[in-house]
Design an enzyme around this catalytic site. Sequence first.
Site, PDB file in Angstrom:
ATOM      1  CB  CYS A   1       2.482   0.637   9.527  1.00  0.00           C
ATOM      2  SG  CYS A   1       3.932  -0.270   9.134  1.00  0.00           S
TER       3      CYS A   1
ATOM      4  CB  SER B   1      10.765   5.388   8.751  1.00  0.00           C
ATOM      5  OG  SER B   1      10.409   5.023  10.068  1.00  0.00           O
TER       6      SER B   1
ATOM      7  CB  SER C   1      10.629   3.106  14.576  1.00  0.00           C
ATOM      8  OG  SER C   1      10.149   3.675  13.386  1.00  0.00           O
ATOM      9  CG  LEU C   2      14.095   5.095  20.766  1.00  0.00           C
ATOM     10  CD1 LEU C   2      15.363   4.437  20.213  1.00  0.00           C
ATOM     11  CD2 LEU C   2      14.471   6.389  21.491  1.00  0.00           C
ATOM     12  CG  HIS C   3       8.228   2.580  18.775  1.00  0.00           C
ATOM     13  ND1 HIS C   3       7.524   3.674  18.326  1.00  0.00           N
ATOM     14  CD2 HIS C   3       8.495   1.840  17.668  1.00  0.00           C
ATOM     15  CE1 HIS C   3       7.361   3.594  17.009  1.00  0.00           C
ATOM     16  NE2 HIS C   3       7.948   2.503  16.582  1.00  0.00           N
TER      17      HIS C   3
ATOM     18  CB  CYS D   1       7.080  -3.958  15.699  1.00  0.00           C
ATOM     19  SG  CYS D   1       8.752  -3.580  15.110  1.00  0.00           S
TER      20      CYS D   1
ATOM     21  CB  CYS E   1       3.618  -2.888  13.419  1.00  0.00           C
ATOM     22  SG  CYS E   1       3.734  -2.742  11.633  1.00  0.00           S
TER      23      CYS E   1
ATOM     24  CB  CYS F   1       7.643  -5.852   7.978  1.00  0.00           C
ATOM     25  SG  CYS F   1       9.118  -5.260   8.864  1.00  0.00           S
TER      26      CYS F   1
ATOM     27  CG  ASN G   1      -4.373   3.479  13.661  1.00  0.00           C
ATOM     28  OD1 ASN G   1      -5.488   3.359  14.170  1.00  0.00           O
ATOM     29  ND2 ASN G   1      -4.197   3.626  12.373  1.00  0.00           N
TER      30      ASN G   1
ATOM     31  CB  CYS H   1       3.194   7.105   3.255  1.00  0.00           C
ATOM     32  SG  CYS H   1       3.660   5.790   4.362  1.00  0.00           S
TER      33      CYS H   1
ATOM     34  CD  GLU I   1      13.837  -1.320   8.857  1.00  0.00           C
ATOM     35  OE1 GLU I   1      12.943  -0.814   9.555  1.00  0.00           O
ATOM     36  OE2 GLU I   1      14.866  -0.707   8.534  1.00  0.00           O
TER      37      GLU I   1
ATOM     38  CD  GLU J   1      -1.047  -0.627   3.658  1.00  0.00           C
ATOM     39  OE1 GLU J   1      -1.874  -1.518   3.458  1.00  0.00           O
ATOM     40  OE2 GLU J   1      -0.883  -0.085   4.747  1.00  0.00           O
TER      41      GLU J   1
HETATM   42  N1  SAH Z   1       9.696  -0.376   9.289  1.00  0.00           N
HETATM   43  C1  SAH Z   1       9.959   0.991   9.385  1.00  0.00           C
HETATM   44  C2  SAH Z   1       9.090   1.867   8.500  1.00  0.00           C
HETATM   45  C3  SAH Z   1       7.646   1.496   8.352  1.00  0.00           C
HETATM   46  S1  SAH Z   1       6.675   1.690   9.798  1.00  0.00           S
HETATM   47  C4  SAH Z   1       9.879   1.443  10.833  1.00  0.00           C
HETATM   48  O1  SAH Z   1       9.389   0.694  11.661  1.00  0.00           O
HETATM   49  O2  SAH Z   1      10.348   2.540  11.094  1.00  0.00           O
HETATM   50  C5  SAH Z   1       6.411   3.428   9.877  1.00  0.00           C
HETATM   51  C6  SAH Z   1       6.101   3.938  11.270  1.00  0.00           C
HETATM   52  O3  SAH Z   1       4.788   3.532  11.677  1.00  0.00           O
HETATM   53  C7  SAH Z   1       7.062   3.411  12.325  1.00  0.00           C
HETATM   54  O4  SAH Z   1       7.501   4.444  13.158  1.00  0.00           O
HETATM   55  C8  SAH Z   1       6.187   2.426  13.053  1.00  0.00           C
HETATM   56  O5  SAH Z   1       6.664   2.168  14.336  1.00  0.00           O
HETATM   57  C9  SAH Z   1       4.840   3.094  13.020  1.00  0.00           C
HETATM   58  N2  SAH Z   1       3.721   2.219  13.334  1.00  0.00           N
HETATM   59  C10 SAH Z   1       3.554   0.931  12.983  1.00  0.00           C
HETATM   60  N3  SAH Z   1       2.386   0.444  13.463  1.00  0.00           N
HETATM   61  C11 SAH Z   1       1.790   1.455  14.133  1.00  0.00           C
HETATM   62  C12 SAH Z   1       0.566   1.573  14.860  1.00  0.00           C
HETATM   63  N4  SAH Z   1      -0.260   0.550  14.968  1.00  0.00           N
HETATM   64  N5  SAH Z   1       0.288   2.765  15.433  1.00  0.00           N
HETATM   65  C13 SAH Z   1       1.139   3.813  15.302  1.00  0.00           C
HETATM   66  N6  SAH Z   1       2.309   3.767  14.634  1.00  0.00           N
HETATM   67  C14 SAH Z   1       2.642   2.590  14.054  1.00  0.00           C
HETATM   68 FE1  SF4 Z   2       8.235  -3.749  10.370  1.00  0.00          FE
HETATM   69 FE2  SF4 Z   2       8.243  -1.127  10.950  1.00  0.00          FE
HETATM   70 FE3  SF4 Z   2       6.058  -2.649  11.376  1.00  0.00          FE
HETATM   71 FE4  SF4 Z   2       8.219  -2.981  12.916  1.00  0.00          FE
HETATM   72  S1  SF4 Z   2       6.941  -1.134  12.764  1.00  0.00           S
HETATM   73  S2  SF4 Z   2       7.000  -4.628  11.996  1.00  0.00           S
HETATM   74  S3  SF4 Z   2       9.841  -2.643  11.445  1.00  0.00           S
HETATM   75  S4  SF4 Z   2       6.966  -2.187   9.414  1.00  0.00           S
END
Ligand code: SAH
Ligand code: SF4
Length: 371
Positions: free
Chosen positions: A341, A199, A222-224, A119, A122, A115, A298, A108, A166, A95
């Site tokens: 995502c 990212s 993406s630290l979190h 995580c 996600c 992926c 989300n 985007c 990723e 997408e």
């Molecule tokens: N894999 C890469 C890029 C794609 S994800 C990464 O993780 O950075 C893009 C962004 O969306 C990342 O910062 C990811 O952590 C965030 N993301 C993924 N799922 C999400 C969700 N359910 N709610 C909010 N942000 C989310």
């Molecule tokens: Fe992959 Fe980014 Fe989603 Fe983590 S947040 S599973 S690295 S797409």
Amino acid sequence: MSRPPRHLADLELAERRQAVAELGEREFRADQLSRHYFGRYTDSPEDMTDLPAAVRSALASELLPTLLTSERELACDNGATRKMLWRLHDGALVESVLMKYPDRVTMCVSSQAGCGMGCPFCATGQAGLTRNLSTAEIVAQVVAGERLLAARGERVSNIVFMGMGEPLANYRSVVAAVRRLTDPVPGGLGISQRSVTVSTVGLVPAINRLAAEGLSVRLAVSLHAPDDEARDELVPVNRRWKIAEVLAAAWDYGAATGRRVSIEYALIRDVNDQPWRADLLGSLLAGHLVHVNLIPLNPTPGSKWTASRPGVQEEFVRRVAAHGVAVTVRDTRGREIDGACGQLAARAVPASTARAGDVTPPDGATALPLA
Ligand code: SAH
Ligand code: SF4
């Protein structure tokens, strides 16, 4: 799952000239094809009236194969956000999202189908990795966006690699795609490198390699979580590269490129949104050229996690900012069309059995007729 066909956008201009010569045509035809694709966003032989008809169809079928087929388009925010779900040649789904703001249009894009980073918050991570996208499959997403906008006299100004996948786990294709997106026409689309954001979840060797490419794209990490205990759970790859190593690589990247690094932080209620974690995050980042993007989680279908309470989010912002660190809360653009995502593809049935129309529009979204 299989390799996509070779496409002009996989090749540098010199390689395109060679490919055209190998097909028995004059080399300048490569430049003509490239101008059509990167300058006019077309891959239809009928549009290429500066090429003899027989040459057009032969070259287009060899160098401009169809890579993306529109599976679904959804719009929200009064049409300012548009999500596109694409079917690839082997049935895999990816997408892209186009977001219009008063001063820019951000696209985007996805870098992988699925992926492998796992995580748990996600949607893309839940499905696992199907395959890497080719350079041209990445570029074609942006060309499709440009085509849509061009009809209204607009252009894509910013690109974020924040769709599925990723990007640094598909390093070669992503770096080549960045070059294709930013090389001037006819080499590529001519978008400014400074307007591109890659990212990453924090693949340290790949961050270091990217820093040496001589590109001036922005890096988002993406630290979190500011502590390894929480990050080990939220971002499993943290078990391999810890926060200290990831941030050291990020600062080196910033020093090599002169670009401010973005730190992405999805706020998850009672998981990573405590005041002490805000303080720790602020102290880790203080004094660096950095900007923190807080993203209200989300929630993915079936997830036990949800976004932070509003008061908690504000307190988090205040505490990070108190360390002199720039911090903003990301707008929740596209939320009702599963803008985050992988969420739209996750609703679709498995790629191997899916048929056009199988994707159910989420509540509040408008299903657009297919282009
Ligand atoms: N894999 C890469 C890029 C794609 S994800 C990464 O993780 O950075 C893009 C962004 O969306 C990342 O910062 C990811 O952590 C965030 N993301 C993924 N799922 C999400 C969700 N359910 N709610 C909010 N942000 C989310
Ligand atoms: Fe992959 Fe980014 Fe989603 Fe983590 S947040 S599973 S690295 S797409």
